[in-house]
Scaffold this motif. Sequence first.
Motif, PDB file in Angstrom:
ATOM      1  N   ILE A   1       0.807  -1.221   0.000  1.00  0.00           N
ATOM      2  CA  ILE A   1       0.000   0.000   0.000  1.00  0.00           C
ATOM      3  C   ILE A   1       0.844   1.276   0.000  1.00  0.00           C
ATOM      4  CG2 ILE A   1      -1.704   1.348   1.310  1.00  0.00           C
ATOM      5  CD1 ILE A   1      -2.798  -1.342   2.337  1.00  0.00           C
ATOM      6  N   THR A   2       1.830   1.357   0.856  1.00  0.00           N
ATOM      7  CA  THR A   2       2.538   2.625   1.063  1.00  0.00           C
ATOM      8  C   THR A   2       3.384   3.125  -0.107  1.00  0.00           C
ATOM      9  OG1 THR A   2       4.361   1.534   2.235  1.00  0.00           O
ATOM     10  CG2 THR A   2       2.532   2.398   3.568  1.00  0.00           C
ATOM     11  N   PRO A   3       3.973   2.268  -0.938  1.00  0.00           N
ATOM     12  CA  PRO A   3       4.746   2.828  -2.070  1.00  0.00           C
ATOM     13  C   PRO A   3       3.903   3.685  -3.021  1.00  0.00           C
ATOM     14  CG  PRO A   3       5.380   0.563  -1.738  1.00  0.00           C
ATOM     15  CD  PRO A   3       4.191   0.826  -0.859  1.00  0.00           C
ATOM     16  N   ILE A   4       2.620   3.441  -3.087  1.00  0.00           N
ATOM     17  CA  ILE A   4       1.719   4.260  -3.909  1.00  0.00           C
ATOM     18  C   ILE A   4       1.748   5.706  -3.422  1.00  0.00           C
ATOM     19  CG2 ILE A   4      -0.698   4.602  -4.611  1.00  0.00           C
ATOM     20  CD1 ILE A   4       0.506   2.013  -5.778  1.00  0.00           C
ATOM     21  N   TYR A   5       1.995   5.885  -2.123  1.00  0.00           N
ATOM     22  CA  TYR A   5       2.041   7.214  -1.509  1.00  0.00           C
ATOM     23  C   TYR A   5       3.474   7.672  -1.257  1.00  0.00           C
ATOM     24  CZ  TYR A   5      -2.824   5.992  -0.928  1.00  0.00           C
ATOM     25  OH  TYR A   5      -4.114   5.604  -1.175  1.00  0.00           O
ATOM     26  N   ASN A   6       4.430   7.083  -1.960  1.00  0.00           N
ATOM     27  CA  ASN A   6       5.861   7.428  -1.877  1.00  0.00           C
ATOM     28  C   ASN A   6       6.463   7.219  -0.490  1.00  0.00           C
ATOM     29  OD1 ASN A   6       6.094   8.122  -4.615  1.00  0.00           O
ATOM     30  ND2 ASN A   6       5.227  10.141  -4.181  1.00  0.00           N
ATOM     31  N   ILE A   7       6.016   6.194   0.195  1.00  0.00           N
ATOM     32  CA  ILE A   7       6.596   5.817   1.482  1.00  0.00           C
ATOM     33  C   ILE A   7       7.141   4.405   1.322  1.00  0.00           C
ATOM     34  CG2 ILE A   7       6.176   5.418   3.930  1.00  0.00           C
ATOM     35  CD1 ILE A   7       3.753   7.305   3.661  1.00  0.00           C
ATOM     36  N   ASN A   8       8.452   4.272   1.430  1.00  0.00           N
ATOM     37  CA  ASN A   8       9.098   2.977   1.219  1.00  0.00           C
ATOM     38  C   ASN A   8       9.952   2.581   2.405  1.00  0.00           C
ATOM     39  OD1 ASN A   8       8.312   2.467  -1.626  1.00  0.00           O
ATOM     40  ND2 ASN A   8       9.413   4.383  -1.949  1.00  0.00           N
ATOM     41  N   CYS A   9       9.992   1.301   2.657  1.00  0.00           N
ATOM     42  CA  CYS A   9      10.841   0.761   3.715  1.00  0.00           C
ATOM     43  C   CYS A   9      12.223   0.519   3.119  1.00  0.00           C
ATOM     44  CB  CYS A   9      10.249  -0.545   4.249  1.00  0.00           C
ATOM     45  SG  CYS A   9      11.098  -1.175   5.695  1.00  0.00           S
ATOM     46  N   LYS A  10      13.246   1.045   3.760  1.00  0.00           N
ATOM     47  CA  LYS A  10      14.604   0.959   3.235  1.00  0.00           C
ATOM     48  C   LYS A  10      15.295  -0.360   3.581  1.00  0.00           C
ATOM     49  CE  LYS A  10      14.450   5.354   1.978  1.00  0.00           C
ATOM     50  NZ  LYS A  10      13.086   5.620   1.619  1.00  0.00           N
ATOM     51  N   GLY A  11      14.805  -1.073   4.604  1.00  0.00           N
ATOM     52  CA  GLY A  11      15.431  -2.327   5.010  1.00  0.00           C
ATOM     53  C   GLY A  11      14.585  -3.045   6.036  1.00  0.00           C
ATOM     54  N   LYS A  12      15.071  -4.187   6.467  1.00  0.00           N
ATOM     55  CA  LYS A  12      14.331  -4.997   7.437  1.00  0.00           C
ATOM     56  C   LYS A  12      14.879  -4.865   8.862  1.00  0.00           C
ATOM     57  CE  LYS A  12      11.895  -6.969   4.179  1.00  0.00           C
ATOM     58  NZ  LYS A  12      10.700  -6.335   3.755  1.00  0.00           N
ATOM     59  N   ASP A  13      15.943  -4.089   9.028  1.00  0.00           N
ATOM     60  CA  ASP A  13      16.500  -3.918  10.371  1.00  0.00           C
ATOM     61  C   ASP A  13      15.593  -3.007  11.195  1.00  0.00           C
ATOM     62  OD1 ASP A  13      18.156  -0.998  10.331  1.00  0.00           O
ATOM     63  OD2 ASP A  13      17.810  -1.953   8.369  1.00  0.00           O
ATOM     64  N   ILE A  14      15.784  -3.032  12.489  1.00  0.00           N
ATOM     65  CA  ILE A  14      14.886  -2.330  13.413  1.00  0.00           C
ATOM     66  C   ILE A  14      14.874  -0.818  13.185  1.00  0.00           C
ATOM     67  CG2 ILE A  14      16.545  -2.141  15.308  1.00  0.00           C
ATOM     68  CD1 ILE A  14      12.843  -2.944  15.740  1.00  0.00           C
ATOM     69  N   VAL A  15      16.029  -0.230  12.886  1.00  0.00           N
ATOM     70  CA  VAL A  15      16.091   1.216  12.668  1.00  0.00           C
ATOM     71  C   VAL A  15      15.298   1.599  11.418  1.00  0.00           C
ATOM     72  CG1 VAL A  15      17.638   3.167  12.195  1.00  0.00           C
ATOM     73  CG2 VAL A  15      18.289   1.454  13.874  1.00  0.00           C
ATOM     74  N   SER A  16      15.441   0.823  10.354  1.00  0.00           N
ATOM     75  CA  SER A  16      14.693   1.091   9.124  1.00  0.00           C
ATOM     76  C   SER A  16      13.197   0.955   9.349  1.00  0.00           C
ATOM     77  CB  SER A  16      15.124   0.128   8.014  1.00  0.00           C
ATOM     78  OG  SER A  16      16.461   0.342   7.676  1.00  0.00           O
ATOM     79  N   LEU A  17      12.797  -0.056  10.115  1.00  0.00           N
ATOM     80  CA  LEU A  17      11.372  -0.252  10.397  1.00  0.00           C
ATOM     81  C   LEU A  17      10.801   0.880  11.243  1.00  0.00           C
ATOM     82  CD1 LEU A  17      11.248  -4.097  11.001  1.00  0.00           C
ATOM     83  CD2 LEU A  17      10.412  -2.832   9.017  1.00  0.00           C
ATOM     84  N   ILE A  18      11.589   1.380  12.190  1.00  0.00           N
ATOM     85  CA  ILE A  18      11.131   2.500  13.016  1.00  0.00           C
ATOM     86  C   ILE A  18      10.963   3.748  12.151  1.00  0.00           C
ATOM     87  CG2 ILE A  18      11.823   4.087  14.867  1.00  0.00           C
ATOM     88  CD1 ILE A  18      13.065   1.626  16.279  1.00  0.00           C
ATOM     89  N   LYS A  19      11.926   4.001  11.269  1.00  0.00           N
ATOM     90  CA  LYS A  19      11.821   5.154  10.370  1.00  0.00           C
ATOM     91  C   LYS A  19      10.604   5.012   9.448  1.00  0.00           C
ATOM     92  CE  LYS A  19      16.702   6.369  10.227  1.00  0.00           C
ATOM     93  NZ  LYS A  19      17.906   6.442   9.366  1.00  0.00           N
ATOM     94  N   TYR A  20      10.399   3.817   8.943  1.00  0.00           N
ATOM     95  CA  TYR A  20       9.251   3.531   8.075  1.00  0.00           C
ATOM     96  C   TYR A  20       7.947   3.798   8.816  1.00  0.00           C
ATOM     97  CZ  TYR A  20       6.422   0.636   4.826  1.00  0.00           C
ATOM     98  OH  TYR A  20       5.496   0.157   3.938  1.00  0.00           O
TER      99      TYR A  20
END
Length: 104
Positions: free
Chosen positions: A76-95
């Motif tokens: 869903i989110t890439p349609i709104y230009n929000i992408n997860c950069k990785g699977k690590d905890i810091v990336s998930l928190i930023k996402y």
Amino acid sequence: MKIKNEQLRNMIILCTYNIKGFTESNTISQILPIKDENWEIYEDSNILIFKYKNKKIAQILRDNNMYSNLKILSIITPIYNINCKGKDIVSLIKYRIEIVTFLI
């Protein structure tokens, strides 16, 4: 582009709350079907189907009566230009922060 559909917002909020976890299919089924001018999200047997502008963009197979929150959000989110950069905890928190900021 803001999300006007209340059901879609509820699904995003539900999945964002436990971003790395799973949501029971019964809980997702209570929100579905989602249909507006752009999105159509529905469950067919053991599969969650995502259509955007009448094109099937993805599907998720139900596993042990549960759906992965991260998989749902990554569709869903890439349609709104929000992408997860990785699977690590810091990336998930930023996402997660990006999603919450977008919803506000």
